[in-house]
Scaffold this motif. Structure first.
Motif, PDB file in Angstrom:
ATOM      1  N   PRO A 524       0.831  -1.158   0.187  1.00  0.00           N
ATOM      2  CA  PRO A 524      -0.250   0.280  -0.138  1.00  0.00           C
ATOM      3  C   PRO A 524       1.200   1.437   0.022  1.00  0.00           C
ATOM      4  O   PRO A 524      -0.009   2.312  -0.523  1.00  0.00           O
ATOM      5  CB  PRO A 524      -0.672   0.178   1.020  1.00  0.00           C
ATOM      6  CG  PRO A 524      -1.024  -1.365   1.955  1.00  0.00           C
ATOM      7  CD  PRO A 524       0.778  -2.096   1.419  1.00  0.00           C
ATOM      8  N   GLU A 525       2.217   1.477   0.515  1.00  0.00           N
ATOM      9  CA  GLU A 525       2.935   2.674   0.417  1.00  0.00           C
ATOM     10  C   GLU A 525       3.424   2.498  -0.906  1.00  0.00           C
ATOM     11  O   GLU A 525       4.568   3.231  -0.684  1.00  0.00           O
ATOM     12  CB  GLU A 525       3.693   1.418   1.631  1.00  0.00           C
ATOM     13  CG  GLU A 525       3.390   1.456   3.217  1.00  0.00           C
ATOM     14  CD  GLU A 525       2.251   3.364   3.655  1.00  0.00           C
ATOM     15  OE1 GLU A 525       2.664   4.383   3.485  1.00  0.00           O
ATOM     16  OE2 GLU A 525       1.515   2.610   4.518  1.00  0.00           O
ATOM     17  N   ALA A 526       3.328   1.419  -1.967  1.00  0.00           N
ATOM     18  CA  ALA A 526       4.254   1.547  -3.267  1.00  0.00           C
ATOM     19  C   ALA A 526       3.848   3.056  -4.025  1.00  0.00           C
ATOM     20  O   ALA A 526       2.485   3.088  -3.967  1.00  0.00           O
ATOM     21  CB  ALA A 526       3.925   0.541  -3.903  1.00  0.00           C
ATOM     22  N   PRO A 527       4.292   4.011  -4.476  1.00  0.00           N
ATOM     23  CA  PRO A 527       4.233   4.720  -5.163  1.00  0.00           C
ATOM     24  C   PRO A 527       2.963   4.365  -5.984  1.00  0.00           C
ATOM     25  O   PRO A 527       3.862   3.300  -6.956  1.00  0.00           O
ATOM     26  CB  PRO A 527       5.323   6.036  -5.886  1.00  0.00           C
ATOM     27  CG  PRO A 527       6.229   5.207  -5.592  1.00  0.00           C
ATOM     28  CD  PRO A 527       6.291   3.506  -4.799  1.00  0.00           C
ATOM     29  N   PRO A 528       2.514   4.959  -7.158  1.00  0.00           N
ATOM     30  CA  PRO A 528       1.781   4.241  -8.465  1.00  0.00           C
ATOM     31  C   PRO A 528       2.582   4.566  -9.391  1.00  0.00           C
ATOM     32  O   PRO A 528       3.407   5.338  -9.120  1.00  0.00           O
ATOM     33  CB  PRO A 528       0.434   5.697  -8.596  1.00  0.00           C
ATOM     34  CG  PRO A 528       0.672   7.109  -7.461  1.00  0.00           C
ATOM     35  CD  PRO A 528       2.003   6.336  -6.360  1.00  0.00           C
ATOM     36  N   TYR A 537       1.615  11.644  -3.453  1.00  0.00           N
ATOM     37  CA  TYR A 537       0.919  11.136  -3.760  1.00  0.00           C
ATOM     38  C   TYR A 537      -0.136  10.458  -1.935  1.00  0.00           C
ATOM     39  O   TYR A 537       1.259  10.161  -0.749  1.00  0.00           O
ATOM     40  CB  TYR A 537       1.072   9.680  -4.509  1.00  0.00           C
ATOM     41  CG  TYR A 537       2.344   8.731  -3.858  1.00  0.00           C
ATOM     42  CD1 TYR A 537       1.941   7.129  -3.329  1.00  0.00           C
ATOM     43  CD2 TYR A 537       3.025   8.848  -3.521  1.00  0.00           C
ATOM     44  CE1 TYR A 537       2.670   6.843  -2.458  1.00  0.00           C
ATOM     45  CE2 TYR A 537       4.374   8.193  -2.998  1.00  0.00           C
ATOM     46  CZ  TYR A 537       4.423   6.921  -2.032  1.00  0.00           C
ATOM     47  OH  TYR A 537       5.082   6.072  -1.616  1.00  0.00           O
ATOM     48  N   THR A 538      -0.849   9.899  -2.260  1.00  0.00           N
ATOM     49  CA  THR A 538      -1.474   9.208  -0.858  1.00  0.00           C
ATOM     50  C   THR A 538      -1.791   7.538  -1.286  1.00  0.00           C
ATOM     51  O   THR A 538      -2.423   6.719  -2.363  1.00  0.00           O
ATOM     52  CB  THR A 538      -3.215   9.508  -0.790  1.00  0.00           C
ATOM     53  OG1 THR A 538      -3.778   9.448  -1.723  1.00  0.00           O
ATOM     54  CG2 THR A 538      -2.821  10.981  -0.282  1.00  0.00           C
ATOM     55  N   SER A 539      -1.156   7.078   0.406  1.00  0.00           N
ATOM     56  CA  SER A 539      -1.857   5.562  -0.255  1.00  0.00           C
ATOM     57  C   SER A 539      -3.523   5.379   0.292  1.00  0.00           C
ATOM     58  O   SER A 539      -3.761   5.616   1.660  1.00  0.00           O
ATOM     59  CB  SER A 539      -0.875   4.779   0.808  1.00  0.00           C
ATOM     60  OG  SER A 539      -0.785   5.202   2.258  1.00  0.00           O
ATOM     61  N   LEU A 561      -5.254   9.323   5.412  1.00  0.00           N
ATOM     62  CA  LEU A 561      -4.650   8.980   4.490  1.00  0.00           C
ATOM     63  C   LEU A 561      -3.531   9.225   4.584  1.00  0.00           C
ATOM     64  O   LEU A 561      -2.953  10.330   4.943  1.00  0.00           O
ATOM     65  CB  LEU A 561      -5.266   9.429   2.890  1.00  0.00           C
ATOM     66  CG  LEU A 561      -6.331   8.571   2.286  1.00  0.00           C
ATOM     67  CD1 LEU A 561      -6.954   9.168   1.088  1.00  0.00           C
ATOM     68  CD2 LEU A 561      -6.535   7.573   2.070  1.00  0.00           C
ATOM     69  N   ALA A 562      -2.559   8.364   4.099  1.00  0.00           N
ATOM     70  CA  ALA A 562      -0.554   8.931   4.362  1.00  0.00           C
ATOM     71  C   ALA A 562      -0.065   9.307   3.360  1.00  0.00           C
ATOM     72  O   ALA A 562      -0.752   9.645   1.840  1.00  0.00           O
ATOM     73  CB  ALA A 562      -0.364   7.424   4.729  1.00  0.00           C
ATOM     74  N   HIS A 563       0.336  11.057   3.507  1.00  0.00           N
ATOM     75  CA  HIS A 563       0.652  11.335   2.056  1.00  0.00           C
ATOM     76  C   HIS A 563       1.861  11.330   2.176  1.00  0.00           C
ATOM     77  O   HIS A 563       2.505  10.641   3.251  1.00  0.00           O
ATOM     78  CB  HIS A 563       0.402  12.869   2.581  1.00  0.00           C
ATOM     79  CG  HIS A 563      -0.603  12.883   2.066  1.00  0.00           C
ATOM     80  ND1 HIS A 563      -1.741  13.142   0.605  1.00  0.00           N
ATOM     81  CD2 HIS A 563      -1.477  13.027   3.441  1.00  0.00           C
ATOM     82  CE1 HIS A 563      -2.881  13.843   1.508  1.00  0.00           C
ATOM     83  NE2 HIS A 563      -3.379  13.685   3.121  1.00  0.00           N
ATOM     84  N   HIS A 564       2.473  10.573   1.379  1.00  0.00           N
ATOM     85  CA  HIS A 564       4.253  10.643   0.850  1.00  0.00           C
ATOM     86  C   HIS A 564       5.020  11.217  -0.831  1.00  0.00           C
ATOM     87  O   HIS A 564       3.767  11.407  -1.464  1.00  0.00           O
ATOM     88  CB  HIS A 564       4.253   9.007  -0.120  1.00  0.00           C
ATOM     89  CG  HIS A 564       3.853   8.302   0.956  1.00  0.00           C
ATOM     90  ND1 HIS A 564       3.967   7.177   2.369  1.00  0.00           N
ATOM     91  CD2 HIS A 564       2.162   7.224   1.585  1.00  0.00           C
ATOM     92  CE1 HIS A 564       3.680   6.433   3.161  1.00  0.00           C
ATOM     93  NE2 HIS A 564       2.289   6.530   2.048  1.00  0.00           N
ATOM     94  N   MET A 565       6.010  11.136  -0.987  1.00  0.00           N
ATOM     95  CA  MET A 565       6.611  12.074  -1.895  1.00  0.00           C
ATOM     96  C   MET A 565       6.791  11.126  -2.993  1.00  0.00           C
ATOM     97  O   MET A 565       7.770   9.826  -2.470  1.00  0.00           O
ATOM     98  CB  MET A 565       7.632  13.284  -1.970  1.00  0.00           C
ATOM     99  CG  MET A 565       7.444  14.076  -0.431  1.00  0.00           C
ATOM    100  SD  MET A 565       6.192  15.339  -1.017  1.00  0.00           S
ATOM    101  CE  MET A 565       6.963  16.235  -2.616  1.00  0.00           C
ATOM    102  N   CYS A 566       6.520  11.383  -4.277  1.00  0.00           N
ATOM    103  CA  CYS A 566       6.448  10.392  -5.252  1.00  0.00           C
ATOM    104  C   CYS A 566       8.507  10.327  -5.485  1.00  0.00           C
ATOM    105  O   CYS A 566       9.249  11.455  -5.613  1.00  0.00           O
ATOM    106  CB  CYS A 566       6.750  10.553  -6.094  1.00  0.00           C
ATOM    107  SG  CYS A 566       5.027  11.023  -6.725  1.00  0.00           S
TER     108      CYS A 566
END
Length: 699
Positions: A524-528, A537-539, A561-566
């Motif tokens: 689920p944490e992997a970027p699209p 992006y959000t997981s 939702l958890a937010h991550h940087m690409c």
């Protein structure tokens, strides 16, 4: 001689009481090949007519429901006509030569729109897919276009949403589909049935996001039947009249059982059996050992109803053939009916019948499905609680089908059949209008509220009430009747959410406590894949709201939702192939190399490259080999995060050698990959690097 010399065309304007023969061309024999009626204005009709020697075609055009026709010669032969879904005077014509013509004045003038639409050449091919597009795989439904490609015995499925670019459909990683069937595209969502590598006579049912790209499993092992000419029928049926309701037959260990869902596949239940049969005797059918099961077959004859009958204008009314027991039995086809959308059922007949709904279901007509001639039909005006019989003809007929006027809710129907196998068709008009003394008023209706089998009133995020005619009222609903009464939005609860892509339920069927957990192949944490460096992006939390569910407030399983940087990712999915897929050529022949990469690649310097098909973005990579041998052709994509490489081998044979020639001797014209040395023994020839073949680099 197999030629039709003349057609007779008949017209009735009083529901089939009287027919008048139309004389299109007095004194001239006329053959009508087809006729087409505009769906948005039924007054407009086009007939396609051929001369007796098939040398030319003409159109006969009517704007008054066929009372009069105007002849219009055309310079091409029509295979089929298609009316525009909104513009009533706009028509497409597809010819037997593969051309398409368009008319904007109802067929009076035509302009050529496209030639040779079925043939593609190297110059016209711009589709960015690996492998060839499978013939007849293009499917257009609502907002979606689907197609499939096959390369190296691997099939990929693509979707275009609202006519945007094609995107590969994402099924769970472990799904290895042998076949994919489109079930439904209603309400901005795609239902597909997928036959996976281990299945023979069942399919798994998947549901998509609104774009039709990401799919989550809804129900496993839905029964399928392969028909002649390789057609496949899936035992799933969308109940018309109430959105979100489906019936499906599940087959596990050879046992077939019928399930129903009220929320587009999020939860499934068995059908509750009736306590008594049609004669008032106890059925002794008690869950969990015994349920009601229905045959979900489609009729081969388009003029009969099949085994289950539902209609948009009769919400909640379902009538089908089946049996009580632990499983569906093929030879038992008793008839059951529900008027509350599957919550309660009643048995009405001991044998299968063809069904026709008239006047929004105000009259239900049933004729026995049998191979013997009939003269009696049955009808009910109280949703199947009581039935009357009617002699619709004095002479028994073999019934071929039942018809009512399409799109209109009348009380007039036509039975058509034949008296003997050598006779012409007989048309019998049955008019129920004289049996009803008046039109219904507001006092003749009552309301019923939709609930599922657990009694929940909030379904698909709302409470829905419908109105129906009271059993005691003997009146006509009429064309202006509408069944929808009220709707009230509900607060969201857990059952309004299903598992997101990459997640699965921890418990089957109906379960309040079931949770969604990530599959073993999904992070689920992997970027699209389309993640761009510098963007966020959000997981997924594992849940997404059921599409078309209108609930508001309450529980929100998509929050937090958890937010991550690409991140910068290394390129992958690079492929190189040869157009035409031939790996063997002769010296001097042109070769076109195709470089493909389905990955979106960020080059690390603020430039984003979408390499769907590299060779389509510029000049094709063409090359010509002068000497025989095997050549290793490579392409490499790289950025600061890593690289990917793809290789293809090309075999070049001598000009005059047969393709299978085993040896090449000095001074002779036949050759392959071996060259003789001074002692005459053959040795493998060295690999030769291709000349002038560009190396594709990214970054």
């Amino acid at each position: 001689m197999g030629k039709v010399l003349e057609s007779s065309l008949w017209r009735s304007s009083d529901f089939g009481t009287l027919y008048t023969k139309l004389n299109l061309q007095p004194g001239i024999a006329t053959v009508i090949d087809n006729f087409y009626i505009c769906s948005t204005n039924k007054k407009k009709i086009i007939l396609v007519s051929s001369s007796h020697n098939d040398r030319d075609q003409s159109l006969f055009i009517s704007t008054d429901e066929g009372a009069t026709f105007q002849k219009q010669p055309i310079a091409f032969f029509v295979e089929t006509l298609l009316f525009h879904p909104k513009e009533e005077d706009k028509v497409l014509a597809y010819t037997k030569e593969g051309k398409i013509y368009v008319s904007v004045d109802l067929g009076k003038k035509w302009n050529l729109l496209q030639e040779r639409i079925q043939n593609c050449s190297d110059k016209t091919m711009t589709v960015p897919f690996a492998g060839s597009t499978d013939r007849d795989s293009l499917t257009v439904q609502d907002d979606y276009i689907f197609l499939q490609t096959t390369s190296a015995n691997r099939t990929k499925y693509y979707v275009s949403y609202r006519r945007n670019g094609f995107v590969q459909m994402k099924l769970p990683k472990y799904a290895l589909p042998k076949d994919l069937q489109i079930i439904s595209t209603d309400e901005n969502q795609v239902f597909v049935a997928v036959q996976e590598w281990y299945q023979t006579d069942t399919y798994n049912l998947y549901q998509s996001d609104p774009q039709g790209v990401y799919y989550s499993i809804l129900l496993e092992n839905v029964r399928s039947t392969k028909q002649p000419e390789e057609n496949v029928l899936i035992d799933i049926l969308e109940v018309r009249g109430v959105k979100g309701v489906f019936l499906a037959n599940q087959k596990i260990d050879g046992k077939v059982t019928t399930l129903i869902t009220y929320n587009k596949g999020r939860d499934w239940d068995f059908l509750t059996p009736p306590d008594i049969d049609m004669n008032g005797k106890p059925t002794n059918c008690k869950p969990p050992d015994c349920y009601l099961h229905l045959h979900l077959r489609w009729a081969d004859n388009p003029y009969v109803s099949g085994t289950v009958h539902t209609k948009d204008t009769a919400p909640g009314l379902i009538m089908g053939a089946g049996n009580l027991g632990s499983q569906l039995v093929e030879y038992k086809e008793e008839m059951y009916i529900t008027s509350d959308c599957g919550k309660t059922w009643r048995q009405v007949f001991e044998e299968e019948h063809h069904i026709l709904y008239l006047d929004h279901g105000g009259v239900i007509v049933a004729i026995k499905d049998t191979s013997i001639p009939l003269k009696i039909l049955k009808f009910s005006i109280d949703e199947g609680q009581t039935w009357s019989t009617h002699n619709f003809t004095s002479t028994s007929v073999f019934v071929d089908g039942l018809l009512s006027e399409p799109g209109d809710e009348t009380l007039v129907m036509t039975v058509f059949g034949h008296i003997s196998y050598r006779s012409d068709w007989e048309l019998v008009k049955v008019d129920f209008r004289p049996s009803f003394p008046r039109e219904c008023t507001d006092e003749d209706y009552e309301s019923w509220e939709l609930t599922n089998l657990q009694g929940d009133r909030c379904i698909m995020g709302q409470q829905r009430s419908f109105r129906k005619r009271k059993i005691s009222s003997w009146c006509i609903k009429g064309k202006s009747f509408t069944s929808a009464l009220t709707s009230k939005v509900c607060e969201c609860v857990n059952t309004d959410f299903l598992c997101d892509y990459g997640f699965e339920r921890s418990a089957p069927l109906q379960s309040e406590s079931s949770k969604c957990f990530a599959d073993f192949w999904f992070n689920p944490e992997a970027p699209p894949e389309d993640c761009v460096l510098g963007q966020a992006y959000t997981s997924s939390t594992g849940y997404r709201k059921v599409v078309s569910n209108v609930c508001e407030g309450g529980v929100d399983l998509q929050q937090n939702l958890a937010h991550h940087m690409c991140p910068l990712t290394a390129p992958k999915g690079l492929q190189i192939s040869i157009r035409g897929e031939s790996l063997a050529v002769r010296p001097g022949e042109d070769i076109t190399f195709i470089v493909q990469q389905e990955q979106v690649v960020d080059l690390g310097d603020g430039f984003k490259a979408i390499y769907v098909n590299l060779t389509m973005t510029g000049e094709p990579i063409r090359h010509r080999y002068e000497s025989p041998g095997i050549y290793r052709v490579s392409v490499k994509a790289e950025n600061v995060a890593g690289h990917d490489e793809a290789v293809v081998f090309v075999q070049v044979n001598c000009k005059s050698a047969p393709w299978f020639s085993p040896l090449c001797h000095s001074g002779k014209t036949s050759c392959d990959l071996r060259e003789p040395d001074d002692d005459g023994r053959a040795h493998p020839s060295p690999l030769r690097e291709p000349r002038d073949l560009p190396r594709v680099r990214q970054g």
